[in-house]
Enzyme design. Structure first.
Site, short mmCIF file in Angstrom:
data_model
loop_
_atom_site.label_atom_id
_atom_site.label_comp_id
_atom_site.label_asym_id
_atom_site.label_seq_id
_atom_site.Cartn_x
_atom_site.Cartn_y
_atom_site.Cartn_z
N THR A 133 0.81 -1.22 0.00
CA THR A 133 0.00 0.00 0.00
C THR A 133 0.84 1.27 0.00
O THR A 133 0.47 2.26 -0.63
CB THR A 133 -0.90 0.00 1.26
N CYS A 189 -1.04 -17.32 22.40
CA CYS A 189 -1.25 -16.00 23.01
C CYS A 189 -0.33 -14.98 22.35
O CYS A 189 0.78 -15.30 21.94
CB CYS A 189 -0.94 -16.03 24.50
N ASP A 206 0.94 -6.67 5.48
CA ASP A 206 0.29 -7.95 5.80
C ASP A 206 1.28 -9.03 6.23
O ASP A 206 1.01 -9.79 7.15
CB ASP A 206 -0.52 -8.46 4.60
N1 ASP Z 1 -2.23 -5.93 1.18
C1 ASP Z 1 -1.20 -4.97 1.43
C2 ASP Z 1 0.12 -5.71 1.48
O1 ASP Z 1 0.45 -6.28 2.49
C3 ASP Z 1 -1.46 -4.23 2.68
C4 ASP Z 1 -0.39 -3.25 3.06
O2 ASP Z 1 0.43 -2.86 2.26
O3 ASP Z 1 -0.35 -2.84 4.22
O4 ASP Z 1 0.81 -5.71 0.51
#
Ligand code: ASP
Length: 343
Positions: A15, A281, A92
């Site tokens: 992103t 956890c 992610d």
């Molecule tokens: N789906 C994106 C990725 O992990 C989310 C992000 O960039 O935070 O590439």
């Protein structure tokens, strides 16, 4: 006059590298070659920045061991010439990737800082600019004697720098997307950028930095849940060529005491499969023998994952298997901290 820090920015995707096309409303890739033009604030930093982008930027859900080696090879190539590295990936799987890179570099003496963002860099309310600017600032930070302040792999997100191999992504929406429940932040950014020097990993400047690229992917995560069946456990442990299992157990490392379960684990261990006990956890540690429900696990030879995260356990297992550590040594190696990932 001291020389400006030279930083390499590696953009892999995610992103952070997106901008909105306001005509079509779609997100498209940001051209990092125009970094200074788009983020002129970067000129105020006391460093020079060179950018390398993946030819085809990827969503981090598509990352795999091959890409980890690609990132490592870029760092290795530029290691002698640069003072610090900032790696941009999607959030992610950032904890997995940054943990892996932490194991793949032995005796790291320069900062390698991962960051990303929840909103694209071109979005009005973006968290990308702060994350990027501060990550670069951290990667350029030096002590009075000109040595780097950070000599480990870090993950910077929303005002906190964490030891990367201690992190977990805990939120898909909030800017505070990561946590490190078992280790305090190694730096915090407020009015001042404050490093918590007692928590930073100390590197031995006399040792040679080594880049390790052999990872073994023949591993699996098995998460326990009440009602898990014999067929499921058996099916997983009988996977062809399986070499290691990260077993996510309950609480302080507890699992069912049922005979079939313990016997299946024992058979796998006897076949040479390494099974690491980690807790489901977010915080706390495996403590073998605290309850009767972990005594058998210890007896049959499970590896005590202590307070390692699942992400880090995956990376460490791939790394140690790739290094072909001797069977007699493997458990001890895993149970000791290699890059500050457990205590
Ligand atoms: N789906 C994106 C990725 O992990 C989310 C992000 O960039 O935070 O590439």
């Amino acid at each position: 006059m001291t020389k400006k820090s030279e930083i390499l920015l590696i953009y892999t995707g995610g992103t952070i590298g997106m901008v909105k096309d306001y005509k079509s409303n779609a997100l498209k890739a940001f051209n990092f070659d125009h970094l200074y033009k788009k983020i002129p604030e970067l000129k105020q930093l006391d460093c020079t920045i060179e950018v390398i982008s993946f030819e085809i930027p990827i969503d981090s859900s598509n990352i795999n061991v091959k890409y980890w080696v690609d990132i490592l090879e870029i760092i290795e190539e530029y290691y002698p010439k640069k003072d610090g590295f900032v790696v941009l990936t999607g959030s992610d799987t950032m904890s997995y990737t940054s943990s892996a890179i932490s194991f793949m570099i032995e005796n790291l003496k320069k900062p390698v800082i991962f960051t990303g963002s929840q909103l694209p860099i071109g979005d009005l309310r973006t968290d990308a600019k702060e994350n990027l600017i501060t990550a670069i600032q951290i990667a350029s930070a030096r002590k009075n004697n000109n040595e780097a302040v950070v000599t480990e792999v870090g993950l910077y997100f929303e005002y906190k720098l964490y030891r990367a191999n201690r992190t977990t992504k805990i939120n898909a929406e909030q800017f505070e997307a990561f946590t490190s429940a078992n280790y305090p932040p190694i730096a915090e950014s407020g009015v001042h950028l404050k490093f918590n020097s007692s928590f930073l990993l100390k590197s031995d400047l006399n040792k040679k930095t080594l880049f390790r690229k052999k990872l073994n992917e023949n591993i699996v995560i098995l998460k326990l849940f009440p009602g898990i069946t014999k067929q499921v456990v058996e099916g997983v442990l009988e996977i062809y060529n399986l070499k290691g299992v990260v077993l996510e157990t309950y609480g302080s490392g507890n699992a069912p005491t049922e005979k079939w379960f313990i016997e299946l684990l024992k058979t796998a261990i006897d076949k040479g499969i390494y099974i690491v006990d980690v807790t489901q956890c977010i915080g706390g540690s495996v403590i073998f023998g605290q309850y009767e429900t972990s005594t058998a696990l210890k007896r049959i030879g499970l590896i005590n994952g202590k307070n390692i995260t699942t992400e880090s356990a995956i990376a460490k297992l791939m790394y140690l298997l790739g290094e072909r550590i001797d069977k007699s040594n493997f458990k001890t190696q895993f149970e000791n901290s290699l890059r500050g990932e457990m205590n």
